[in-house]
Motif scaffolding. Structure first.
Motif, PDB file in Angstrom:
ATOM      1  N   PHE A   1     -38.012  19.522  18.970  1.00  0.00           N
ATOM      2  CA  PHE A   1     -37.255  19.364  17.235  1.00  0.00           C
ATOM      3  C   PHE A   1     -36.479  18.406  17.772  1.00  0.00           C
ATOM      4  N   PHE A   2     -36.192  18.002  19.081  1.00  0.00           N
ATOM      5  CA  PHE A   2     -35.274  16.336  19.091  1.00  0.00           C
ATOM      6  C   PHE A   2     -35.517  14.817  18.958  1.00  0.00           C
ATOM      7  N   VAL A   3     -36.967  15.027  19.299  1.00  0.00           N
ATOM      8  CA  VAL A   3     -37.588  14.288  18.885  1.00  0.00           C
ATOM      9  C   VAL A   3     -37.806  13.658  17.977  1.00  0.00           C
ATOM     10  N   VAL A   4     -38.568  15.023  17.284  1.00  0.00           N
ATOM     11  CA  VAL A   4     -38.805  14.693  15.615  1.00  0.00           C
ATOM     12  C   VAL A   4     -37.450  14.162  15.152  1.00  0.00           C
ATOM     13  N   MET A   5     -36.260  14.857  15.202  1.00  0.00           N
ATOM     14  CA  MET A   5     -35.207  14.737  14.380  1.00  0.00           C
ATOM     15  C   MET A   5     -35.269  12.655  14.946  1.00  0.00           C
ATOM     16  N   LYS A   6     -35.291  12.948  15.882  1.00  0.00           N
ATOM     17  CA  LYS A   6     -34.992  11.018  16.280  1.00  0.00           C
ATOM     18  C   LYS A   6     -35.972  10.021  15.163  1.00  0.00           C
ATOM     19  N   ASN A   7     -36.783  10.069  15.751  1.00  0.00           N
ATOM     20  CA  ASN A   7     -38.053   9.534  14.983  1.00  0.00           C
ATOM     21  C   ASN A   7     -38.053   9.232  13.447  1.00  0.00           C
ATOM     22  N   SER A   8     -37.242  11.010  13.072  1.00  0.00           N
ATOM     23  CA  SER A   8     -37.764  10.773  11.233  1.00  0.00           C
ATOM     24  C   SER A   8     -36.532   9.983  11.594  1.00  0.00           C
ATOM     25  N   LEU A   9     -34.608  10.235  11.739  1.00  0.00           N
ATOM     26  CA  LEU A   9     -34.274   9.161  11.345  1.00  0.00           C
ATOM     27  C   LEU A   9     -34.692   7.400  11.744  1.00  0.00           C
ATOM     28  N   ASN A  10     -34.488   7.140  12.516  1.00  0.00           N
ATOM     29  CA  ASN A  10     -34.150   6.280  12.874  1.00  0.00           C
ATOM     30  C   ASN A  10     -35.888   5.173  12.332  1.00  0.00           C
ATOM     31  N   PHE A  11     -36.661   5.697  11.896  1.00  0.00           N
ATOM     32  CA  PHE A  11     -38.240   5.543  11.084  1.00  0.00           C
ATOM     33  C   PHE A  11     -38.677   5.851  10.060  1.00  0.00           C
ATOM     34  N   GLY A  12     -38.294   6.666   9.760  1.00  0.00           N
ATOM     35  CA  GLY A  12     -38.700   7.175   8.168  1.00  0.00           C
ATOM     36  C   GLY A  12     -39.541   8.429   8.625  1.00  0.00           C
ATOM     37  N   VAL A  13     -40.036   8.831   7.661  1.00  0.00           N
ATOM     38  CA  VAL A  13     -41.271  10.536   7.071  1.00  0.00           C
ATOM     39  C   VAL A  13     -42.646   9.988   8.316  1.00  0.00           C
ATOM     40  N   ARG A  14     -43.039   8.826   7.397  1.00  0.00           N
ATOM     41  CA  ARG A  14     -44.406   8.506   8.591  1.00  0.00           C
ATOM     42  C   ARG A  14     -44.675   8.322   9.728  1.00  0.00           C
ATOM     43  N   VAL A  15     -43.191   8.095  10.789  1.00  0.00           N
ATOM     44  CA  VAL A  15     -43.074   7.840  11.865  1.00  0.00           C
ATOM     45  C   VAL A  15     -42.537   9.419  12.524  1.00  0.00           C
ATOM     46  N   GLY A  16     -42.144  10.411  11.461  1.00  0.00           N
ATOM     47  CA  GLY A  16     -41.653  11.629  12.004  1.00  0.00           C
ATOM     48  C   GLY A  16     -42.947  12.553  11.908  1.00  0.00           C
ATOM     49  N   VAL A  17     -43.494  12.574  11.018  1.00  0.00           N
ATOM     50  CA  VAL A  17     -45.041  12.952  11.244  1.00  0.00           C
ATOM     51  C   VAL A  17     -46.117  13.241  11.721  1.00  0.00           C
ATOM     52  N   ALA A  18     -45.998  11.786  12.247  1.00  0.00           N
ATOM     53  CA  ALA A  18     -46.740  11.195  13.338  1.00  0.00           C
ATOM     54  C   ALA A  18     -46.469  12.054  14.340  1.00  0.00           C
ATOM     55  N   THR A  19     -45.584  11.802  14.804  1.00  0.00           N
ATOM     56  CA  THR A  19     -44.544  12.612  15.796  1.00  0.00           C
ATOM     57  C   THR A  19     -44.816  14.165  16.035  1.00  0.00           C
ATOM     58  N   ALA A  20     -44.697  14.676  14.818  1.00  0.00           N
ATOM     59  CA  ALA A  20     -45.353  15.960  14.081  1.00  0.00           C
ATOM     60  C   ALA A  20     -46.264  16.390  14.867  1.00  0.00           C
ATOM     61  N   ILE A  21     -47.958  15.740  14.326  1.00  0.00           N
ATOM     62  CA  ILE A  21     -48.760  15.700  14.787  1.00  0.00           C
ATOM     63  C   ILE A  21     -48.966  15.419  16.491  1.00  0.00           C
ATOM     64  N   GLY A  22     -48.114  14.739  16.863  1.00  0.00           N
ATOM     65  CA  GLY A  22     -48.284  14.608  18.660  1.00  0.00           C
ATOM     66  C   GLY A  22     -48.370  15.738  18.905  1.00  0.00           C
ATOM     67  N   ILE A  23     -47.262  16.088  18.551  1.00  0.00           N
ATOM     68  CA  ILE A  23     -46.810  17.495  19.202  1.00  0.00           C
ATOM     69  C   ILE A  23     -47.980  18.355  18.499  1.00  0.00           C
ATOM     70  N   ALA A  24     -48.217  19.017  18.200  1.00  0.00           N
ATOM     71  CA  ALA A  24     -49.570  20.030  17.028  1.00  0.00           C
ATOM     72  C   ALA A  24     -50.652  19.350  18.272  1.00  0.00           C
ATOM     73  N   CYS A  25     -51.168  18.059  18.633  1.00  0.00           N
ATOM     74  CA  CYS A  25     -52.007  18.285  19.606  1.00  0.00           C
ATOM     75  C   CYS A  25     -51.906  18.411  20.371  1.00  0.00           C
ATOM     76  N   ALA A  26     -50.757  18.013  21.016  1.00  0.00           N
ATOM     77  CA  ALA A  26     -50.311  18.689  22.338  1.00  0.00           C
ATOM     78  C   ALA A  26     -50.179  20.178  22.508  1.00  0.00           C
ATOM     79  N   LEU A  27     -49.935  21.128  21.388  1.00  0.00           N
ATOM     80  CA  LEU A  27     -50.510  22.134  21.632  1.00  0.00           C
ATOM     81  C   LEU A  27     -51.843  22.344  21.530  1.00  0.00           C
ATOM     82  N   ILE A  28     -52.794  21.537  21.218  1.00  0.00           N
ATOM     83  CA  ILE A  28     -53.859  22.501  21.382  1.00  0.00           C
ATOM     84  C   ILE A  28     -54.622  22.029  22.587  1.00  0.00           C
ATOM     85  N   VAL A  29     -54.137  21.040  23.899  1.00  0.00           N
ATOM     86  CA  VAL A  29     -54.285  21.224  24.858  1.00  0.00           C
ATOM     87  C   VAL A  29     -53.977  22.412  25.588  1.00  0.00           C
TER      88      VAL A  29
END
Length: 208
Positions: free
Chosen positions: A20-48
């Motif tokens: 939650f806080f990693v998505v918050m940090k990246n979205s606030l600092n770098f915008g929605v594109r990086v925030g969404v990329a962080t969310a996708i990274g979390i989703a890919c880790a969940l696949i593992v």
């Protein structure tokens, strides 16, 4: 049953944690594109996590205490690195021109942050063990297990993508820019808290 599993995934995502806080940090600092990329990274880790849980590797991970501790410490160290980076970040935000190499690099870094934060979190394995123990039986087919897992991945991904858009909105970012340093320090402190709590539990859990 499928609805219940989906709701469990939503609640797991909403519950405040390192993801939650990693998505918050990246979205606030770098915008929605990086925030969404962080969310996708979390989703890919969940696949593992889903893959080794469905295939029975979660039991092996639970039995191999050395492997479990190694993953636990690696996750804590990564959270320490993220938290320290947030605390020491410059007060001025970075700006990127759309389509530039710098922006693409930051997007990839956002994906990496989300993926490593989740895949190195040993509690994710325990979460899926607890969820599957509630909703699965020995007679449950492998296909249904994968459906349950995909439901959780979709639920968590949707929540974090939504969170990225919310905290990247103009109104929220205007408020954030006024108190950027304190926001970054707070988010960094929270990440350090999670890291130190993992290390504390690891050290004292083994001593007691």
């Amino acid at each position: 049953m499928f609805v219940e599993v989906f709701l469990v995934g939503i609640l797991a995502g909403i519950s405040p944690g390192p993801d939650f806080f990693v998505v918050m940090k990246n979205s606030l600092n770098f915008g929605v594109r990086v925030g969404v990329a962080t969310a996708i990274g979390i989703a890919c880790a969940l696949i593992v996590h889903i893959a080794y849980t469905v295939m029975g590797f979660a039991f092996l991970l639970q039995q191999s205490t050395g492997l479990f501790y190694a993953i636990q410490l690696a996750g804590a160290l990564y959270l320490l690195w993220l938290g320290f980076g947030a605390l020491t970040a410059a007060s001025g935000g970075e700006t990127f021109t759309p389509g530039t190499l710098a922006e693409k690099k930051r997007t990839l870094q956002g994906f990496r942050d989300g993926f490593l934060c989740n895949v190195l979190n040993p509690k994710a394995a325990l979460f899926f063990l607890s969820v599957f123990s509630q909703f699965l039986t020995p007679d449950t087919s492998s296909a249904v297990r994968w459906i349950y897992g995909i439901e959780i991945i979709v639920a968590v991904a949707l929540w974090f993508v939504t969170l990225s858009f919310l905290v990247s909105s103009a109104r929220f970012r205007k408020f954030y820019e006024r108190y950027r340093v304190w926001f970054d320090r707070l988010l960094g402190a929270v990440l350090l808290y999670f890291a130190l709590r993992i290390i504390f539990t690891f050290v004292f859990g083994r001593l007691l």
